[in-house]
Enzyme design. Structure first.
Site, PDB file in Angstrom:
ATOM      1  CG  ASP A  57      11.081  53.379  23.129  1.00  0.00           C
ATOM      2  OD1 ASP A  57      11.017  53.264  21.919  1.00  0.00           O
ATOM      3  OD2 ASP A  57      10.718  52.694  23.503  1.00  0.00           O
TER       4      ASP A  57
HETATM    5  C1  FRU Z   1      12.528  51.040  21.662  1.00  0.00           C
HETATM    6  C2  FRU Z   1      13.186  50.842  22.617  1.00  0.00           C
HETATM    7  C3  FRU Z   1      13.544  51.046  24.092  1.00  0.00           C
HETATM    8  C4  FRU Z   1      14.797  50.860  24.825  1.00  0.00           C
HETATM    9  C5  FRU Z   1      14.644  52.478  23.855  1.00  0.00           C
HETATM   10  C6  FRU Z   1      15.943  52.729  24.250  1.00  0.00           C
HETATM   11  O1  FRU Z   1      12.627  51.128  20.838  1.00  0.00           O
HETATM   12  O2  FRU Z   1      14.493  50.032  21.460  1.00  0.00           O
HETATM   13  O3  FRU Z   1      12.727  48.995  23.843  1.00  0.00           O
HETATM   14  O4  FRU Z   1      14.225  51.465  26.067  1.00  0.00           O
HETATM   15  O5  FRU Z   1      14.421  52.349  22.930  1.00  0.00           O
HETATM   16  O6  FRU Z   1      16.385  54.475  23.347  1.00  0.00           O
END
Ligand code: FRU
Length: 533
Positions: free
Chosen positions: A22
């Protein structure tokens, strides 16, 4: 060359090596754009997550800094997960993020501030022990489905932010209020929730203007705006949004009834684009969204090539004049990477015709094309059972002759078309309207097996009165990121050709419908590589 360099992107953001997911806390602050991202400093699979950090003056060229957040506090020892930035007047930027507190993935929300406010790069961040964590698991909250705080906004004496959540199978976004940014209280009801949508990851709520393409500060409310609520559905791995009304006095969001609210609804992108996040750029009065595009290759290949994951090109976003959906377009700074330009106009394509766009580096290019046709009489009838665009694209690929269309581009094509990723339109006739399908079909993209090669597709909601359709594709080795009808339907796809690589990649324009298509205008550019180091 090794696998790694072959499919490495030239101008889509990726750090020099390793895994990313992300985009986190994008912001503009004192002349610089900051982008953080979920990053594994130790390898090219998910794990050991820290907050990678890069800065830029133009959203395209980046200076990669040392990671900004590590899991080193009791309240985030098992993970520093996604979050957002808020530039708080008089105090500067504050990051809100998710801390994981145990191996069962119980989550809390935390904050971090720059260690040294006078460092223009904001390299070091601290997580004060005072007030952290700022939101804990309360009664009735599912502790392992409680994450990804948004940018906060200020209304009527309160800061407000959302946290993604799930109750049984119901997806929810909790709303929190604060007077001082450190003491936060959860509102009694979620701002919005939808049954059977599962965990809402990375929610985002922001205003869009009813009158202009300009972006708005996240705190703007009133009669001249609508609001957009987006969530990333863990179950389908796509980002969905609705346009609606934010009743701030009631801490409630109500979607308009112009699109479905849930996983049949509107998507930012009908391809590989997840966990996106927007921010307001006050230097150019625009709202920009970033989204993560995972690999479609095997984990084994990710390990071999030493990296995995890219960010899509940052996109300006605004409300379509119809009010029914958003429009997105690559930020204008991308155009500075354009070098050699070739163009053509008024080329006619009869059924089965195609031509090559020569003279550019087709593996790293930007192409904008407008097609026109003189009549829609030959459009094939639309079967109302075709509710899923991707299934329809899988069934009616670029090689299946149609009436009006398929016509479009063959990107990342090998010379003899053993490999190609077609991006194209096909127009159908329904009782009272026309239905436009846009496809980006990876099924023929590579001779390699063990790849995920979906026939990504979406419908395009645009008026055909002027008998024109436009398409822009950003081609970048293992990325084809396309914008249909001026950014109304968009598809990012990851592909891994074996023959159509570097100088062996070609770009063609084709028509495989019985209605003659005119390529009104076509401009294509070789793209320089972005500077990311
Ligand atoms: C989305 C996610 C979020 C989390 C992060 C962990 O891709 O699963 O919900 O905060 O990635 O890396």
């Amino acid at each position: 060359p090794s696998v790694g360099t072959l499919h490495q992107t030239g101008y889509h953001f990726q750090p020099p090596r390793n895994w990313i997911n992300d985009p986190n806390a994008p912001m503009y602050y004192k002349g610089l754009y900051h982008l953080f991202y979920q990053y594994n400093p130790k390898g090219s699979v998910w794990g050991n997550i820290v907050w990678g950090h890069s800065v830029s003056t133009d959203l395209i060229n980046w200076k990669v800094l040392e990671p900004a957040l590590y899991p080193d506090k009791p309240f985030d020892r098992y993970g520093v997960w996604s979050g957002s930035a808020t530039v708080v007047p008089g105090r500067g930027p504050i990051i809100l993020y998710t801390g994981v507190i145990d191996e069962r993935s119980n989550e809390v929300q935390c904050y971090a501030i720059p260690a040294n406010a006078s460092d223009p790069f904001l390299r070091k961040w601290v997580k004060p022990d005072d007030y952290n964590p700022i939101a804990i698991i309360e009664q009735g909250v599912n502790g392992s489905a409680f994450r990804d705080p948004t940018t906060a906004w200020w209304i009527d004496g309160h800061w407000k932010m959302l946290v993604g959540a799930k109750k049984k199978h119901r997806g929810e976004a909790y709303l929190y209020n604060s007077k001082d940014f450190v003491n936060w209280v959860r509102a009694k009801h979620p701002i919005h929730s939808v049954p059977n949508t599962g965990m809402w990851e990375c929610p985002d709520l922001y205003p869009v203007s009813l009158r202009s393409k300009k972006g708005l500060d996240t705190s703007i409310v009133g009669n001249s705006v609508k609001h957009v609520l987006k969530n990333s559905l863990d179950v389908t791995r796509y980002d969905y949004y609705t346009v609606g009304t934010y009743l701030w006095k009631k801490d409630k969001y109500i979607p308009d009834n112009t699109s479905e609210d849930g996983w049949g609804g509107l998507r930012y992108d009908y391809g590989n684009f997840y966990a996106s996040k927007s921010f307001f750029d006050p230097s150019k009065n625009r709202r920009i969204i970033w989204g993560w595009a995972n690999e479609s290759d095997s984990t084994e290949d990710d390990v071999k090539k030493g990296w995995a994951g890219i960010q899509g090109i940052p996109r300006s976003v605004w409300l379509d004049p119809s009010g029914r959906q958003l429009v997105q377009w690559p930020v204008e700074e991308l155009n500075n990477l354009r070098k050699k330009e070739v163009q053509t106009s008024n080329q006619i394509l009869q059924k089965g015709d195609y031509f090559e766009v020569k003279g550019i580096t087709a593996a790293q290019a930007d192409v904008e094309v407008t097609f026109s046709f003189s009549s829609l009489n030959k459009a094939e009838p639309f079967d109302p059972r075709w509710v899923n665009a991707q299934d329809l694209c899988a069934q009616k690929g670029s090689k299946i002759q149609g009436g009006v269309g398929p016509f479009g581009l063959l990107t990342l094509a090998s010379k003899r078309l053993e490999e190609f990723t077609p991006v194209f339109f096909r127009i159908f006739k329904a009782p009272n309207k026309h239905v436009i399908l846009m496809c980006s079909d990876a099924s023929s993209s590579s001779l390699a097996n063990e790849l995920y090669k979906p026939s990504f597709a979406g419908f395009v909601d645009v008026n055909l009165a002027n008998k024109k359709l436009s398409l822009r594709s950003l081609i970048d080795h293992s990325v084809v990121e396309s914008f249909g009808a001026g950014g109304r339907t968009n598809i990012l796809s990851r592909v891994y050709p074996t023959l159509a690589v570097d100088n062996h990649a070609h770009l063609f324009v084709f028509n495989n419908g019985t209605e003659k298509i005119t390529v009104k205008s076509l401009k294509a550019w070789s793209m320089r590589s972005a500077n990311i180091n």
